[in-house]
Design an enzyme around this catalytic site. Sequence first.
Site, mmCIF file in Angstrom:
data_model
loop_
_atom_site.group_PDB
_atom_site.id
_atom_site.type_symbol
_atom_site.label_atom_id
_atom_site.label_comp_id
_atom_site.label_asym_id
_atom_site.label_seq_id
_atom_site.Cartn_x
_atom_site.Cartn_y
_atom_site.Cartn_z
ATOM 1 N N LYS A 167 0.827 -1.219 0.000
ATOM 2 C CA LYS A 167 0.000 0.000 0.000
ATOM 3 C C LYS A 167 0.859 1.265 0.000
ATOM 4 C CE LYS A 167 -2.019 -0.714 3.972
ATOM 5 N NZ LYS A 167 -1.448 -1.986 4.439
ATOM 6 N N ARG A 187 -9.658 1.344 8.819
ATOM 7 C CA ARG A 187 -9.248 -0.024 9.141
ATOM 8 C C ARG A 187 -10.305 -0.751 9.959
ATOM 9 N NH1 ARG A 187 -3.194 1.138 8.787
ATOM 10 N NH2 ARG A 187 -2.105 -0.785 9.245
ATOM 11 N N ARG A 190 -0.269 -7.676 13.860
ATOM 12 C CA ARG A 190 -0.810 -6.765 12.831
ATOM 13 C C ARG A 190 -1.646 -7.541 11.808
ATOM 14 N NH1 ARG A 190 4.521 -4.074 10.870
ATOM 15 N NH2 ARG A 190 3.188 -2.906 9.453
HETATM 16 P P1 AMP Z 1 0.961 1.144 9.066
HETATM 17 O O1 AMP Z 1 2.061 2.146 8.933
HETATM 18 O O2 AMP Z 1 -0.201 1.438 8.182
HETATM 19 O O3 AMP Z 1 1.462 -0.269 8.921
HETATM 20 O O4 AMP Z 1 0.418 1.264 10.573
HETATM 21 C C1 AMP Z 1 1.267 1.047 11.677
HETATM 22 C C2 AMP Z 1 0.453 0.963 12.955
HETATM 23 O O5 AMP Z 1 -0.251 2.187 13.165
HETATM 24 C C3 AMP Z 1 -0.626 -0.118 12.977
HETATM 25 O O6 AMP Z 1 -0.098 -1.383 13.345
HETATM 26 C C4 AMP Z 1 -1.590 0.437 14.026
HETATM 27 O O7 AMP Z 1 -1.081 0.250 15.339
HETATM 28 C C5 AMP Z 1 -1.533 1.938 13.733
HETATM 29 N N1 AMP Z 1 -2.550 2.359 12.742
HETATM 30 C C6 AMP Z 1 -2.317 2.832 11.483
HETATM 31 N N2 AMP Z 1 -3.465 3.150 10.865
HETATM 32 C C7 AMP Z 1 -4.453 2.858 11.748
HETATM 33 C C8 AMP Z 1 -5.867 2.949 11.689
HETATM 34 N N3 AMP Z 1 -6.528 3.395 10.583
HETATM 35 N N4 AMP Z 1 -6.573 2.565 12.787
HETATM 36 C C9 AMP Z 1 -5.953 2.128 13.899
HETATM 37 N N5 AMP Z 1 -4.621 1.996 14.018
HETATM 38 C C10 AMP Z 1 -3.866 2.357 12.950
#
Ligand code: AMP
Length: 203
Positions: free
Chosen positions: A8, A83, A161
């Site tokens: 993504k 999410r 995750r």
């Molecule tokens: P990412 O960089 O998208 O992999 O997100 C890293 C971490 O940020 C995730 O494992 C969650 O802990 C938090 N996170 C990111 N986006 C969201 C979201 N839309 N809702 C809740 N937690 C989020």
Amino acid sequence: MGPPGAGKGTQAKRIEKAHGFPQISTGDLLRQPDPSRPDLKAAVEKCLASGELVSDEIVNQLVDARLKRADCSGGFLLDGFPRTVEQARALDGMLSNAKRRIDRVVVIVAPADVLLERICGRRTDPVTGELYHLKSKPPPADIIDRLTHRDDDVPDVVATRLAEYQSKTAPLIDFYRQRDLVTEIDGNQSMEAVSAAVDKVLS
Ligand code: AMP
């Protein structure tokens, strides 16, 4: 949308460069603590470290504020948001207030073993923001020392995750399928092939 490691961020950054839409990554927003909200810092850090989702309330507020910034007026790309179904409902409210709509929901899919391999080899250049992979997109030798490895890109946290994705985020695909907004793309192919598939959706 898509599980961690699906690609993504890579695609969103590429689209941002090519088309000028800001990439709004809630992961990136959460990793840069908001100095005006020291009260949220501990709760956010705990979730980032464990791989659990941050509360809908916190994330929805962040996105609401971000979408009101001027650079979103010509369109934007959400990366990693919504999410949960709760977040999707909140997004509907934000978009309807702004008289905007979702054009497309692109879902990138890939098998769990591929995701794990990709995530654990992933490195970021803090100077340019460029993402590398130690095997499939090796960084130039002269920048290796400055690359960073995300604390949550390690097997235990990745397992959480992925479980969070399956239980809370995957059900959203049906939510958007019912509105005929979803295009699914096979993320288990070369980056060029994924990019071509994404570009076809955009065009
Ligand atoms: P990412 O960089 O998208 O992999 O997100 C890293 C971490 O940020 C995730 O494992 C969650 O802990 C938090 N996170 C990111 N986006 C969201 C979201 N839309 N809702 C809740 N937690 C989020």
